[in-house]
Design a protein around this motif. Structure first.
Motif, PDB file in Angstrom:
ATOM      1  N   GLY A  76       0.817  -1.214   0.000  1.00  0.00           N
ATOM      2  CA  GLY A  76       0.000   0.000   0.000  1.00  0.00           C
ATOM      3  C   GLY A  76       0.845   1.255   0.000  1.00  0.00           C
ATOM      4  N   SER A  77       1.945   1.210   0.730  1.00  0.00           N
ATOM      5  CA  SER A  77       2.835   2.363   0.756  1.00  0.00           C
ATOM      6  C   SER A  77       3.478   2.597  -0.605  1.00  0.00           C
ATOM      7  N   VAL A  78       3.942   1.521  -1.238  1.00  0.00           N
ATOM      8  CA  VAL A  78       4.552   1.647  -2.572  1.00  0.00           C
ATOM      9  C   VAL A  78       3.518   2.155  -3.573  1.00  0.00           C
ATOM     10  N   PHE A  79       2.324   1.566  -3.531  1.00  0.00           N
ATOM     11  CA  PHE A  79       1.254   1.973  -4.459  1.00  0.00           C
ATOM     12  C   PHE A  79       0.926   3.450  -4.299  1.00  0.00           C
ATOM     13  N   SER A  80       0.746   3.893  -3.058  1.00  0.00           N
ATOM     14  CA  SER A  80       0.379   5.288  -2.841  1.00  0.00           C
ATOM     15  C   SER A  80       1.500   6.223  -3.275  1.00  0.00           C
ATOM     16  N   ASP A  85       1.283  11.457  -6.546  1.00  0.00           N
ATOM     17  CA  ASP A  85       1.606  12.677  -7.277  1.00  0.00           C
ATOM     18  C   ASP A  85       0.899  12.742  -8.633  1.00  0.00           C
ATOM     19  N   ARG A  86       0.255  11.662  -9.031  1.00  0.00           N
ATOM     20  CA  ARG A  86      -0.484  11.638 -10.294  1.00  0.00           C
ATOM     21  C   ARG A  86      -1.972  11.906 -10.087  1.00  0.00           C
ATOM     22  N   ILE A  87      -2.564  11.221  -9.111  1.00  0.00           N
ATOM     23  CA  ILE A  87      -4.017  11.335  -8.949  1.00  0.00           C
ATOM     24  C   ILE A  87      -4.406  12.204  -7.758  1.00  0.00           C
ATOM     25  N   GLY A  88      -3.449  12.577  -6.911  1.00  0.00           N
ATOM     26  CA  GLY A  88      -3.741  13.443  -5.779  1.00  0.00           C
ATOM     27  C   GLY A  88      -3.972  12.680  -4.490  1.00  0.00           C
ATOM     28  N   ARG A  89      -4.016  13.430  -3.395  1.00  0.00           N
ATOM     29  CA  ARG A  89      -4.140  12.821  -2.064  1.00  0.00           C
ATOM     30  C   ARG A  89      -5.588  12.387  -1.774  1.00  0.00           C
ATOM     31  N   LYS A  90      -6.555  13.183  -2.212  1.00  0.00           N
ATOM     32  CA  LYS A  90      -7.959  12.938  -1.857  1.00  0.00           C
ATOM     33  C   LYS A  90      -8.448  11.587  -2.374  1.00  0.00           C
ATOM     34  N   SER A 131      -1.320   5.349   6.027  1.00  0.00           N
ATOM     35  CA  SER A 131      -0.144   5.793   6.781  1.00  0.00           C
ATOM     36  C   SER A 131       0.721   6.731   5.961  1.00  0.00           C
ATOM     37  N   ASN A 132       0.655   6.618   4.653  1.00  0.00           N
ATOM     38  CA  ASN A 132       1.411   7.487   3.761  1.00  0.00           C
ATOM     39  C   ASN A 132       0.659   8.788   3.481  1.00  0.00           C
ATOM     40  N   ILE A 133      -0.599   8.670   3.113  1.00  0.00           N
ATOM     41  CA  ILE A 133      -1.343   9.807   2.590  1.00  0.00           C
ATOM     42  C   ILE A 133      -1.924  10.710   3.675  1.00  0.00           C
ATOM     43  N   SER A 134      -2.443  10.145   4.753  1.00  0.00           N
ATOM     44  CA  SER A 134      -3.091  10.985   5.773  1.00  0.00           C
ATOM     45  C   SER A 134      -2.145  12.043   6.342  1.00  0.00           C
ATOM     46  N   PRO A 135      -0.937  11.678   6.827  1.00  0.00           N
ATOM     47  CA  PRO A 135      -0.054  12.739   7.341  1.00  0.00           C
ATOM     48  C   PRO A 135       0.451  13.682   6.264  1.00  0.00           C
ATOM     49  N   THR A 136       0.666  13.161   5.050  1.00  0.00           N
ATOM     50  CA  THR A 136       1.109  14.021   3.949  1.00  0.00           C
ATOM     51  C   THR A 136       0.049  15.066   3.633  1.00  0.00           C
ATOM     52  N   TYR A 137      -1.202  14.631   3.524  1.00  0.00           N
ATOM     53  CA  TYR A 137      -2.305  15.548   3.232  1.00  0.00           C
ATOM     54  C   TYR A 137      -2.421  16.617   4.321  1.00  0.00           C
ATOM     55  N   PRO A 217     -11.232  19.134   0.568  1.00  0.00           N
ATOM     56  CA  PRO A 217     -10.616  19.615  -0.670  1.00  0.00           C
ATOM     57  C   PRO A 217      -9.322  18.857  -0.962  1.00  0.00           C
ATOM     58  N   GLU A 218      -8.875  18.967  -2.188  1.00  0.00           N
ATOM     59  CA  GLU A 218      -7.563  18.411  -2.532  1.00  0.00           C
ATOM     60  C   GLU A 218      -6.477  19.295  -1.925  1.00  0.00           C
ATOM     61  N   SER A 219      -5.299  18.722  -1.721  1.00  0.00           N
ATOM     62  CA  SER A 219      -4.161  19.476  -1.194  1.00  0.00           C
ATOM     63  C   SER A 219      -3.815  20.642  -2.127  1.00  0.00           C
ATOM     64  N   PRO A 220      -3.720  21.889  -1.594  1.00  0.00           N
ATOM     65  CA  PRO A 220      -3.378  23.026  -2.471  1.00  0.00           C
ATOM     66  C   PRO A 220      -1.990  22.894  -3.091  1.00  0.00           C
ATOM     67  N   ARG A 221      -1.060  22.281  -2.390  1.00  0.00           N
ATOM     68  CA  ARG A 221       0.267  22.085  -2.963  1.00  0.00           C
ATOM     69  C   ARG A 221       0.196  21.140  -4.157  1.00  0.00           C
ATOM     70  N   TRP A 222      -0.608  20.085  -4.035  1.00  0.00           N
ATOM     71  CA  TRP A 222      -0.752  19.170  -5.169  1.00  0.00           C
ATOM     72  C   TRP A 222      -1.478  19.866  -6.323  1.00  0.00           C
TER      73      TRP A 222
END
Length: 478
Positions: A76-80, A85-90, A131-137, A217-222
């Motif tokens: 899951g970590s590798v997949f995310s 960076d292609r489909i976004g965090r949301k 575990s990858n996306i929640s803290p990043t978002y 919302p989607e991440s503004p940085r993304w």
């Protein structure tokens, strides 16, 4: 290009931050942490019941049942990392919610051990994504002055999930006697059906997470990185108003401009300018797991039985560990932006090393009962204030924006590999080295971790993500 000189400047330029909105969207993302915590720890309390059901007897079988989901965490970590960076965090938050819900039901109602393992691995994929996306978002939508507390919110919901799993396990376990044989436990309601409901219960918050994830919302940085400037500006306005939005937008764009001026290939992850930061992140991830604290959650039955407790006492002690974990995570949430990341990490590594030494001595001397319980609670308290939440904060902060998704994926993948190793090997180490030798080994890892943090980890409190990146670049150039 106008940029802010510090996190305090951002706060001053922000006017009135919309804290209710910030905390709401951060809390939705942090539901991934809650599901992560529940799904990860539920296996420890259900272990006395599914083991007799599936007739698991060897150390290898027991270790595999406890650790198989961690392979899914790695996947899951590798997949995310590959797609964030292609489909976004949301979208990945939504995918994680679906995987949590489906896997929890199908794990709980598996009829054979192979099917149980398969769906535990799928649940692990959900954990790896969350575990990858929640803290990043959360890090990417947070104002600098609030980022430590908001990212730590993800760890807070994680320990709430852990405590929820422990309470559910204890309530379902009921009054099953500690002296019962495997065969007798298998014939009870808990041995046939109760453990199934322990896993299935997480489906309810999974559904809530699924619907709520559509509302954030989607991440503004993304969005800026994807060329959607107007949408990014709209999100930033909602977070802090017009002045904050213009300042934050200018800063993010300046960071992206720096990135475009530098190498943009996939090989950049392994260029000297980035590799040092990546190795620091990997080191922090491995230290968090090899500190040995998580085996107390996953193997509480063996540890507390070895300390003289029966099954009822084991289940009650597990709930106490969860309550201590929650209480001291609240302390970390309140102090991470005041005391700083580096200070808490150094203190935690040192404290855990000392307590592991004492815990090993207790087992070596044959001391049982409350002494072992108090020492394990001490380990968990120190871990909950330091390595557990602050590692995630640092991982969400230290990587350059242009490679954050991929670098975060590598670091989190290293975390799950380390977690698999420590979880799978605990029964084997416990058999060969004894509990004393095993905890002394973890103590030596924490001592090495203290030295690593002192040499490699910068302080990041109160600084924007772009300022952290610029500061690390200056350090590498010296």
């Amino acid at each position: 290009m106008h940029t802010m000189s510090s996190g305090r400047d951002e706060q001053a330029a922000s006017g009135q931050l919309n804290l209710a909105y910030i905390w709401t969207i951060s809390s939705v993302a942090a539901l991934g942490g809650l599901l992560f915590g529940y799904d990860w720890v539920v296996v420890g309390g259900s272990k006395p019941f599914y083991e007799p059901y599936f007739n698991l007897t060897s150390e290898a079988q027991v270790g595999w049942a406890n650790s198989c989901s961690l392979l899914g965490c790695l996947l899951g970590s590798v997949f995310s990392g590959l797609v964030s960076d292609r489909i976004g965090r949301k979208k990945l938050l939504i995918i994680a919610a679906v995987l949590f819900g489906v896997s929890s039901i199908l794990t709980g109602w598996a009829q054979g051990f192979s099917t149980f393992v398969l769906w535990r691995i799928v649940g692990g994929v959900a954990i790896g994504v969350a575990s990858n996306i929640s803290p990043t978002y959360i890090a990417e939508i947070s104002p600098a002055a609030w980022r430590g507390r908001l990212v730590t919110l993800n760890q807070l919901t994680l320990v709430v999930g852990i405590l929820a799993a422990q309470v559910v396990n204890m309530l379902i376990a009921g009054d099953v006697g500690g002296a019962m044989s495997h065969a007798a436990i298998r014939d009870t309601w808990q041995g046939q059906y109760g453990w199934r409901w322990m896993f299935t219960a997480v489906a309810v918050p999974s559904v809530i997470f699924f619907f709520c994830a559509f509302l954030v919302p989607e991440s503004p940085r993304w969005l800026l990185k994807a060329g959607r400037r107007d949408r990014a500006l709209a999100v930033l306005r909602k977070i802090g108003g017009e002045a904050y939005a213009r300042e934050a937008l200018a800063q993010i764009e300046a960071g992206l401009e720096r990135e475009r001026a530098e190498t943009g290939s996939a090989n950049e992850l392994f260029a000297p300018a980035v590799l040092g930061v990546l190795l620091t992140g990997v080191g922090l991830a491995v230290l968090q797991q090899w500190s040995g604290t998580n085996v107390i959650f996953n193997y509480a039955e063996e540890i507390y039985r070895g300390a003289g407790y029966d099954l009822g006492g084991v289940m009650f002690n597990i709930v106490i560990t969860g309550a201590i974990n929650l209480a001291f995570t609240l302390v970390a949430t309140a102090t991470v932006d005041r005391l700083g990341r580096r200070t808490l990490m150094l203190w935690g590594a040192a404290a855990i090393a000392v307590i592991h030494g004492l815990l090993g001595a207790a087992f070596f001397l044959g001391i049982q009962g409350p002494v072992v319980l108090l020492l394990t609670l001490g380990v968990i308290a120190a871990y909950a204030m330091s390595l557990a939440p602050v590692t995630w904060v640092l991982l969400s902060e230290i990587f350059p924006n242009r490679v954050r998704g991929a670098a975060m994926s590598i670091a989190v993948s290293a975390l799950w590999i380390a977690c698999f190793v420590v979880t799978f090997t605990f029964p084997i180490l416990n058999q060969r080295l004894g509990a004393a030798g095993t905890f002394w080994s973890y103590g030596l890892v924490c001592l090495a971790g203290f030295i690593f943090i002192a040499l490699r980890v910068p302080e990041t409190k109160g600084r924007t993500l772009e300022e952290i990146e610029a500061g690390l670049s200056r350090r590498r150039d010296r």
